[in-house]
Design an enzyme around this catalytic site. Structure first.
Site, PDB file in Angstrom:
ATOM      1  N   HIS A  97      -3.141  -2.215 -11.766  1.00  0.00           N
ATOM      2  CA  HIS A  97      -1.690  -2.337 -11.989  1.00  0.00           C
ATOM      3  C   HIS A  97      -1.325  -3.066 -13.272  1.00  0.00           C
ATOM      4  CE1 HIS A  97      -0.370  -1.594  -7.524  1.00  0.00           C
ATOM      5  NE2 HIS A  97      -1.382  -0.822  -7.902  1.00  0.00           N
ATOM      6  N   GLU A 137       1.697   7.200  -3.606  1.00  0.00           N
ATOM      7  CA  GLU A 137       1.118   6.123  -2.796  1.00  0.00           C
ATOM      8  C   GLU A 137       1.585   4.760  -3.266  1.00  0.00           C
ATOM      9  OE1 GLU A 137      -1.950   3.036  -1.704  1.00  0.00           O
ATOM     10  OE2 GLU A 137      -1.231   3.691  -3.665  1.00  0.00           O
ATOM     11  N   GLU A 138       1.731   4.589  -4.582  1.00  0.00           N
ATOM     12  CA  GLU A 138       2.061   3.275  -5.136  1.00  0.00           C
ATOM     13  C   GLU A 138       3.462   2.811  -4.761  1.00  0.00           C
ATOM     14  OE1 GLU A 138       0.046   1.313  -6.326  1.00  0.00           O
ATOM     15  OE2 GLU A 138      -1.602   2.386  -7.262  1.00  0.00           O
ATOM     16  N   HIS A 184      -5.197   9.109  -4.269  1.00  0.00           N
ATOM     17  CA  HIS A 184      -3.803   9.368  -4.685  1.00  0.00           C
ATOM     18  C   HIS A 184      -3.711   9.621  -6.173  1.00  0.00           C
ATOM     19  CE1 HIS A 184      -2.910   5.254  -6.281  1.00  0.00           C
ATOM     20  NE2 HIS A 184      -3.685   4.822  -5.306  1.00  0.00           N
ATOM     21  N   ASP A 224      -6.857   3.127 -10.605  1.00  0.00           N
ATOM     22  CA  ASP A 224      -6.186   3.144  -9.298  1.00  0.00           C
ATOM     23  C   ASP A 224      -5.141   4.266  -9.319  1.00  0.00           C
ATOM     24  OD1 ASP A 224      -4.977   2.568  -6.868  1.00  0.00           O
ATOM     25  OD2 ASP A 224      -3.996   0.747  -7.569  1.00  0.00           O
ATOM     26  N   ASP A 266      -0.812   9.272  -8.136  1.00  0.00           N
ATOM     27  CA  ASP A 266       0.121   8.467  -8.924  1.00  0.00           C
ATOM     28  C   ASP A 266      -0.502   7.149  -9.343  1.00  0.00           C
ATOM     29  OD1 ASP A 266       0.203   7.600  -6.172  1.00  0.00           O
ATOM     30  OD2 ASP A 266       2.016   6.457  -6.628  1.00  0.00           O
ATOM     31  N   ASP A 272     -10.036   4.279  -2.552  1.00  0.00           N
ATOM     32  CA  ASP A 272      -8.910   3.592  -3.201  1.00  0.00           C
ATOM     33  C   ASP A 272      -9.088   2.078  -3.190  1.00  0.00           C
ATOM     34  OD1 ASP A 272      -6.427   3.323  -4.446  1.00  0.00           O
ATOM     35  OD2 ASP A 272      -5.302   3.420  -2.562  1.00  0.00           O
TER      36      ASP A 272
END
Length: 402
Positions: A375, A171-172, A77, A137, A79, A194
């Site tokens: 994150h 995705e997030e 992904h 990520d 994002d 991922d």
């Protein structure tokens, strides 16, 4: 292109997703990165690479052998999480010899807080400068896939079946698979790149839901408030206190689920709250939703129907969709072992696009992207994990040829 240089190019693009924007993609940066990836895929010989109107990127590497081989997809992904600034323009590479890693004057990666550092002595580690996300990520996942594409272009002697490539937006915020065209993608199965540290191989994930709560209080002058005022902030605190303390993320691990209060904004008159609800067990997942509904019903009886609650399921545990195709787990596991990686097979304490895609008819377990502390400002990744990820995809492709 050197893998680190490629990774640095991707993380310099701010692709934070935005759950408050219903459009897809939810941010322009994702379109920008997608365009870069399409151009790069074309340069690497993926002639049909394209970005659709919603930002999804698709591409195909045709088979170069007549041998029987499945059509394999690799997905990552674009994002990054909305938690922090997503434009990482000042990453650091630290040759780690032990001890704490200073990010800036305020923040450090400490061995006490992050004992995994003890496993990384001797590694070159990419970190942030403490002010942004790193973006591993899932831009390390993208880097791994693009490295695989480049290797296959430069090594045509490697026999392979048809390879499908997919990069998804949002995705997030749980929307990465919403508009993914499984039929167009055309893979027999796929892997999302991922996961976390090197070796992770996952085909179980949380069942997930989001809950939004609105509390309408009653505000009057505090001097004459007796038996009249309803302070919505206090009701919000009462509701949160009714949920089990031991089912908060900071007290859970393994297969234990949780409630997480992600948003609280209000005043005496009105308060908004948001939760995410997670559990691997379908029964426990439903019990958690019922517990929240019952708590709201109790407070509505107590205060007079002042709370509205909406619960939306986000994704489900893919285990039941993957186990009938366990050979794709065996393929990844065997490929890891052959290149010196010890497989770490455990449940994801989160979710991936692969969970949703598995329910859409595309079996799609998850493989490591190599990073830690996703994150947040403490995110980091060993350079060797990116290189090993590329090696793994190539070995999977080679082993899939009959």
């Amino acid at each position: 292109m050197d893998a680190v240089k490629r990774f640095f190019k991707y993380i310099a693009v701010d692709t934070k997703s935005n759950e408050d924007n219903p459009e897809c993609p939810s941010t322009k940066g994702q379109l920008e990165l997608g365009k870069m990836l399409v151009q790069e895929l074309h340069e690497l010989g993926v002639a049909d690479a394209e970005q659709d109107a919603h930002g999804y990127v698709y591409g195909t590497i045709p088979a170069n052998t007549d041998k029987k081989a499945p059509v394999i997809g690799f997905i990552a992904h674009m994002d990054t999480a909305p938690d922090l600034d997503g434009k990482c323009v000042n990453p650091k590479i630290v040759h780690y010899t032990g001890g704490d890693i200073k990010l800036n004057e305020t923040y450090s990666l400490t061995v006490k807080e992050f004992p995994f550092l003890n496993k990384l002595i001797g590694e070159d580690i990419i970190t942030t400068d403490g002010t942004t996300l790193l973006g591993a990520d899932d831009k390390s996942g993208i880097t791994i896939i693009m490295g695989m594409v480049e290797y296959l272009r430069d090594n045509p002697q490697v026999q392979h079946g048809t390879i499908k490539i997919g990069f998804t937006p949002d995705e997030e915020i749980g929307r990465g698979a919403d508009l993914f065209d499984v039929i167009k993608f055309g893979a027999d199965f796929a892997y999302t790149i991922d996961g976390g540290e090197i070796g992770e191989l996952e085909y179980e994930n949380f069942n997930a839901a989001s809950a939004k709560i609105e509390i309408q209080g009653k505000n009057v002058h505090p001097g004459t408030a007796k038996n009249i005022m309803i302070n919505s902030l206090r009701v919000a605190g009462e509701l949160d206190a009714m949920l089990p303390v031991e089912q908060k993320p900071e007290y859970t691990e393994g297969y234990e689920g949780f409630f997480l209060l992600t948003h609280l904004n209000g005043a005496v008159d009105h308060t908004s709250m948001s939760y995410i609800i997670r559990d691997h067990s379908t029964d426990k997942f439903e019990q958690k939703k019922t517990l929240l509904r019952n708590a709201v019903a109790f407070l509505n009886t107590k205060y007079g129907a002042i709370i509205t609650l909406s619960i939306t399921d986000s994704y489900y545990n893919m285990r039941g969709q993957i186990e009938p195709h366990i050979e794709i787990i065996d393929l990844a596991k065997k490929s890891m072992e052959e290149i010196g990686i010890t497989p770490i097979i455990h449940p994801i304490r989160g979710g991936t696009d692969g969970a949703r895609l598995s329910f859409m008819g595309l079996p799609c377990p998850n493989i490591f992207a190599g990073g830690f502390n996703f994150h947040g400002r403490f995110e980091c990744i060993p350079v060797s994990s990116i290189h090993k990820g590329i090696d793994l995809l190539i070995r999977i492709i080679e082993n899939a040829v009959g």
